[in-house]
Write a protein that holds these residues in place. Structure first.
Motif: not given
Length: 83
Positions: A18-31
């Motif tokens: 994702f993009h937040l405040d001009g920076a690219v971020g990531h998260e690991i998602v467990f469904v």
């Protein structure tokens, strides 16, 4: 406080970029699946993030194809289709 009833891990893991405040971020998602007790309000529901920010949310069924709002993380609807 809400409790999650009948929680079940799907064994699915994904990365959400994702993009937040001009920076690219990531998260690991467990469904996981489950039911909330008490059930959330149909309208006006909120979620408190780890930093204390309160954000509006829409709780919806996994079979609600008519909803125009996106479901996160991206690709989760494909996971439901594989059920």
């Amino acid at each position: 406080m809400r409790r999650v009833l009948t929680p079940r891990a799907w064994g699915r893991v994904g990365e959400s970029i994702f993009h937040l405040d001009g920076a690219v971020g990531h998260e690991i998602v467990f469904v996981h699946t489950g039911r909330l007790d008490p059930e959330p309000a149909a309208e006006g529901a909120t979620l408190t993030e780890s930093n204390g920010a309160v954000v509006p949310v829409v709780w919806r069924s996994s079979d609600d194809d008519a909803e125009a709002l996106p479901l996160y993380p991206a690709g989760v609807m494909e996971l439901f289709a594989q059920r």
